[in-house]
Design a protein around this motif. Structure first.
Motif, short mmCIF file in Angstrom:
data_model
loop_
_atom_site.label_atom_id
_atom_site.label_comp_id
_atom_site.label_asym_id
_atom_site.label_seq_id
_atom_site.Cartn_x
_atom_site.Cartn_y
_atom_site.Cartn_z
N UNK A 256 0.81 -1.21 0.00
CA UNK A 256 0.00 0.00 0.00
C UNK A 256 0.84 1.26 0.00
N UNK A 257 1.96 1.24 0.74
CA UNK A 257 2.83 2.40 0.76
C UNK A 257 3.56 2.58 -0.57
N UNK A 258 3.86 1.48 -1.23
CA UNK A 258 4.44 1.57 -2.57
C UNK A 258 3.44 2.22 -3.52
N UNK A 259 2.17 1.85 -3.40
CA UNK A 259 1.14 2.49 -4.20
C UNK A 259 1.09 3.99 -3.92
N UNK A 260 1.15 4.35 -2.63
CA UNK A 260 1.10 5.77 -2.27
C UNK A 260 2.26 6.52 -2.93
N UNK A 261 3.43 5.91 -2.95
CA UNK A 261 4.57 6.53 -3.61
C UNK A 261 4.33 6.71 -5.10
N UNK A 262 3.73 5.73 -5.72
CA UNK A 262 3.43 5.83 -7.15
C UNK A 262 2.36 6.88 -7.43
N UNK A 263 1.38 6.99 -6.54
CA UNK A 263 0.37 8.04 -6.72
C UNK A 263 1.03 9.41 -6.71
N UNK A 264 1.97 9.61 -5.79
CA UNK A 264 2.67 10.90 -5.71
C UNK A 264 3.44 11.17 -6.98
N UNK A 265 4.08 10.17 -7.52
CA UNK A 265 4.85 10.35 -8.76
C UNK A 265 3.95 10.65 -9.94
N UNK A 266 2.69 10.23 -9.87
CA UNK A 266 1.74 10.48 -10.95
C UNK A 266 1.03 11.82 -10.79
N UNK A 267 1.49 12.62 -9.83
CA UNK A 267 0.90 13.94 -9.66
C UNK A 267 -0.37 13.95 -8.85
N UNK A 268 -0.52 12.96 -7.95
CA UNK A 268 -1.71 12.88 -7.09
C UNK A 268 -1.28 12.91 -5.63
N UNK A 269 -0.72 14.01 -5.16
CA UNK A 269 -0.20 14.06 -3.78
C UNK A 269 -1.27 13.88 -2.72
N UNK A 270 -2.46 14.42 -2.93
CA UNK A 270 -3.51 14.27 -1.93
C UNK A 270 -3.96 12.81 -1.81
N UNK A 271 -4.09 12.14 -2.94
CA UNK A 271 -4.43 10.72 -2.92
C UNK A 271 -3.33 9.92 -2.25
N UNK A 272 -2.09 10.28 -2.54
CA UNK A 272 -0.96 9.60 -1.91
C UNK A 272 -0.99 9.75 -0.40
N UNK A 293 9.36 2.76 9.13
CA UNK A 293 9.93 2.00 8.02
C UNK A 293 8.98 2.01 6.81
N UNK A 294 7.70 1.92 7.09
CA UNK A 294 6.73 2.00 6.00
C UNK A 294 6.78 3.36 5.31
N UNK A 295 6.98 4.41 6.09
CA UNK A 295 7.12 5.75 5.52
C UNK A 295 8.35 5.83 4.62
N UNK A 296 9.43 5.16 5.03
CA UNK A 296 10.64 5.15 4.22
C UNK A 296 10.41 4.44 2.88
N UNK A 297 9.62 3.38 2.91
CA UNK A 297 9.29 2.67 1.66
C UNK A 297 8.54 3.60 0.72
N UNK A 298 7.57 4.32 1.25
CA UNK A 298 6.81 5.27 0.43
C UNK A 298 7.73 6.35 -0.13
N UNK A 299 8.60 6.89 0.70
CA UNK A 299 9.50 7.96 0.27
C UNK A 299 10.43 7.49 -0.83
N UNK A 300 10.96 6.28 -0.71
CA UNK A 300 11.87 5.75 -1.72
C UNK A 300 11.20 5.66 -3.07
N UNK A 301 9.96 5.18 -3.09
CA UNK A 301 9.23 5.06 -4.35
C UNK A 301 8.89 6.43 -4.91
N UNK A 302 8.50 7.35 -4.05
CA UNK A 302 8.18 8.71 -4.49
C UNK A 302 9.37 9.36 -5.17
N UNK A 303 10.56 9.15 -4.62
CA UNK A 303 11.77 9.79 -5.16
C UNK A 303 12.32 9.04 -6.36
N UNK A 304 12.46 7.72 -6.22
CA UNK A 304 13.16 6.94 -7.24
C UNK A 304 12.24 6.23 -8.22
#
Length: 325
Positions: A256-272, A293-304
């Motif tokens: 789920x946190x990986x999804x949140x990171x991908x949402x942010x990368x797709x320009x959907x920060x509120x959904x993320x 740790x879950x937050x770090x997973x989301x952050x990594x996907x958002x950035x990379x």
């Protein structure tokens, strides 16, 4: 043991809906299988093109070749409904699911059949596949994780075309969930593995080629499927609840946190943010360290844009139990 080779032990199930342009390639790959006798159940899911005619002509041609074809019509929409209708017709000990736009190498089913006959206690036999793009380039899809449930949740080890399953086991868990429209194979695989089946890994060069098509969910924006994805993740949680594998829900949190990171990368920060907050709220009982740790997973996907699964495995490994094949 399944020693009588004159009696099939494996049935291929394939749903079809409006695949007239792609069906001939897939049907030819089935016809070229060296395994005989061969059972296949095709479920037409309300096709409006010439798919039914193509299937019928093919059935008439291959029946004399030792391929027994059963065709069922399932008007209820959705591949899961079609697969369940086909499953009701299966009479063999094992079932293998396939899609109507993909291919098998000629020896694929023979290799699966041979393994299952040699190892009759196996309830799930899985293998690697490769994905071929429109230009003919292929990518290996392999999941070699000592924790199969984690490997499935994070990497789809039991995606539709990647395993054969004991028919009785598949029926006992209820077949495919027809209420879901996304990640149905994720949910079914999680439900199967929650029952601690005897699993095996067929180590060989991939014998299945997946051809992503325009009408598949591959390639769509993650954000476009948010509601369906959340429903699928919740269904997976229900499958693990009150089982020996309940702690594996941490991998669902990570997904789920990986999804949140991908949402942010797709320009959907509120959904993320909304998705991440819901997951962290649900994970409150895991403690502050796990939520960080879950937050770090989301952050990594958002950035990379990648690396979330590997990071989750590294960070969260101590929290999960291993289920080895």
């Amino acid at each position: 043991m399944h020693n009588d080779i004159s009696e099939p032990i494996l049935t291929v199930i394939m749903p079809v809906r409006d695949r007239a342009a792609l069906l001939p390639r897939t049907l030819l790959s089935i016809e070229r299988q060296t395994l005989r006798p061969l059972n296949i159940v095709i479920a037409d899911n309300g096709s409006t093109d010439s798919s039914p005619e193509i299937i019928e002509k093919w059935r008439q041609r291959v029946e004399p070749q030792g391929i027994h074809v059963t065709v069922v019509c399932e008007p209820r929409p959705g591949a899961s409904a079609a697969r369940n209708a086909a499953l009701a017709k299966v009479t063999t000990p094992f079932t293998l699911h396939f899609d109507s736009d993909d291919e098998m190498m000629p020896d694929h089913l023979a290799m699966v059949d041979a393994y299952l006959r040699r190892n009759p206690a196996t309830q799930i036999l899985r293998w690697d596949v490769k994905i071929m793009d429109e230009e003919g380039w292929t990518t290996l899809k392999s999941v070699d994780d000592e924790d199969l449930l984690r490997g499935h949740i994070l990497h789809a080890a039991l995606a539709t075309q990647r395993y054969a399953v004991a028919t009785d086991l598949l029926r006992s868990v209820g077949g495919w969930d027809e209420t879901l429209t996304c990640w149905v194979d994720l949910e079914l695989g999680t439900r199967l593995l929650a029952h601690k089946p005897v699993t095996a890994y067929l180590r060989c060069e991939p014998r299945v080629v997946i051809h992503p098509s325009e009408d598949s969910i591959t390639g769509r924006r993650y954000a476009d499927r948010h509601d369906a994805q959340m429903l699928a993740l919740e269904a997976c949680r229900r499958a693990l609840r009150h089982t020996d594998s309940e702690e594996a829900t941490v991998w669902l949190d990570a997904k789920g946190m990986i999804l949140a990171g991908n949402y942010a990368r797709e320009g959907e920060p509120q959904l993320a943010e909304r998705t991440a907050s819901a997951i962290l709220d649900a994970a409150a009982g895991r403690g502050r360290a796990v939520r960080m740790k879950l937050q770090l997973v989301r952050l990594a996907v958002t950035i990379a844009g990648h690396g979330g699964c590997a990071l989750a495995k590294w960070l969260l490994q101590p929290r999960a139990k291993a289920h080895r094949e």
